[in-house]
Design a protein around this motif. Structure first.
Motif: not given
Length: 434
Positions: A54-56, A88-89, A58, A84-85, A92, A81, A51-52
């Motif tokens: 993937l959240s970073s 989200s990616v 771009s 979900s990550a 993007r 979780q 999760t950390s």
């Protein structure tokens, strides 16, 4: 008209084009492929890693993200979780891929994570599934409720990515697993490749630079504490260490005990531990501490047994934030280890019983000289000084005469000088100390 003018114009135009291309190349650098290595159970640690990471990401710098997967499964809460990550990616504009290398697996909770990605590639000798959830200590109704929810969850993930929903449903409802060939033929996965490079080449991504992501020390720490069995054992050992320190007076044991308790209770928070399991674990711990008062060994043994039962009920219940596990969080190894712990606790209870008896006698030392008249055995040769064993406790001693007392001789305590016992040999009995 000068014939050189058209040539100069062409040259200047070419230079402008080259400058524009160079500028555009600098403004849009080549993207990377991020490869996350998931070679462990799905728990708080691996979830934090994915999760950390993937959240970073771009889409301006990342073309695709690959989860290089070899997992037996784990907690459904952490799996959700991760999914979900991934979702989200994907939103993007970054391609998501699961690759299962040779002799690896995307089992249980891992199969849901794989199903959430855009592409699934597997090597030979691999499999995906089975995916039936487990609710530890849950009723049949609770088990069915979670199973039905996970069936629909898996089907929705498969449908979203154009996969065989019937086969995906069977992974959960019938606990079905598919090898690489079958999974490809029934349209669960997108291809079979012996290497990640081959899989990326099928998507024209093999030339992209790769960035490898592995679990950090903190991620591994969280994974270690996300094991319900480890947490329960830590808490039991912590209380045993503190109880033993009451007899031995070692500050080190107390420090170790407190450290184990902190780690154990931190782990309980990570796994959303069952209240019933926690209460049984605390009851067992209270019995262990009471052993210091009772001193007969039974409280210690009972506390360990009750605590182990609580440990097997620590796994998150139906009503917690974690809907369950896939597969079960407890293995045959855990059961065998528990049996060994009970056996060791039995020997420790016997040892405590002997220590308490010795302390009862030792406690009278400051009053009447109750040791005088008792019998013991010479641990080694006693000349001017030596050691004797009385009721399982060794004391410094000296012979009451100038004669040496051989090791193994039965002795009688005839006096004391401070902390040194004065002993004499009992002639009629010799005992060899093993």
């Amino acid at each position: 008209m000068d014939h050189r003018i058209p040539i100069i114009i062409v040259v200047l135009f070419s230079i402008m084009i080259l400058i524009g291309v160079s500028s555009n190349s600098q403004a849009q650098p080549q993207k990377n492929v991020v490869v996350i290595y998931l070679d462990e159970a799905i728990d708080a640690g691996s979830s934090a890693m994915i999760t950390s990471t993937l959240s970073s990401l771009s889409n301006s710098t990342t073309a695709a993200v690959v989860i290089d997967m070899n997992t037996p499964g784990g907690e459904l809460e952490d799996m959700i979780q991760m999914v979900s990550a991934i979702t989200s990616v994907e939103a993007r504009g970054i391609i998501t891929i699961t690759y299962v290398p040779q002799n690896a697996m995307a089992a249980s909770a891992g199969s849901y994570v794989a199903m959430a990605t855009d592409y699934i590639f597997m090597a030979n000798g691999t499999y995906i599934g089975p995916s039936t959830p487990i609710v530890v200590g849950g009723t049949s109704l609770e088990e069915q409720h979670v199973k039905s929810a996970m069936e629909q969850y898996m089907v929705s993930l498969a449908a979203e990515h154009g996969r065989n929903t019937t086969a995906a449903y069977s992974m959960v409802s019938n606990n079905t697993a598919y090898n690489d060939t079958t999974a490809y033929n029934i349209h669960i996965i997108n291809g079979i490749y012996g290497s990640l490079t081959g899989a990326l080449a099928s998507l024209s991504l093999s030339s992209y630079p790769r960035i490898a992501v592995y679990p950090s020390a903190y991620d591994n720490f969280l994974s270690f504490l996300s094991n319900a069995y480890v947490d329960g054992i830590f808490i039991l050992l912590g209380f045993v260490a503190i109880m033993l320190d009451i007899y031995h007076g070692s500050v080190i044991l107390t420090v170790i005990g407190i450290t184990l308790l902190i780690l154990g209770f931190l782990g309980l928070q990570l796994i959303s531990a069952s209240l019933v399991g926690v209460l049984l674990l605390i009851l067992g711990s209270v019995l262990i501490i009471l052993e210091a008062k009772m001193g007969h060994g039974f409280a210690l043994l009972s506390g360990v047994v009750v605590g182990l039962i609580g440990t097997f009920l620590l796994a998150s219940p139906y009503y917690s934030s974690n809907p369950g596990y896939s597969p079960s969080p407890f293995t045959t190894f855990d059961v065998l280890t528990s049996i060994l712990i009970v056996i060791v606790a039995g020997f420790l209870a016997f040892y405590i019983r002997r220590i308490v008896r010795a302390f009862k006698y030792r406690g009278k030392w400051t009053g009447a000289e109750s040791l005088i008249g008792k019998f013991g055995y010479a641990v080694g040769n006693i000349d001017d000084k030596g050691w004797v064993s009385v009721d399982g406790i060794e004391w410094q001693a000296r012979s009451s005469t100038t004669s040496s007392i051989p090791a193994g001789s039965k002795v009688k305590i005839v006096g004391r000088e401070g902390l040194i016992l004065v002993v004499e040999k009992v002639e009629e009995e010799q005992v060899k100390i093993k």
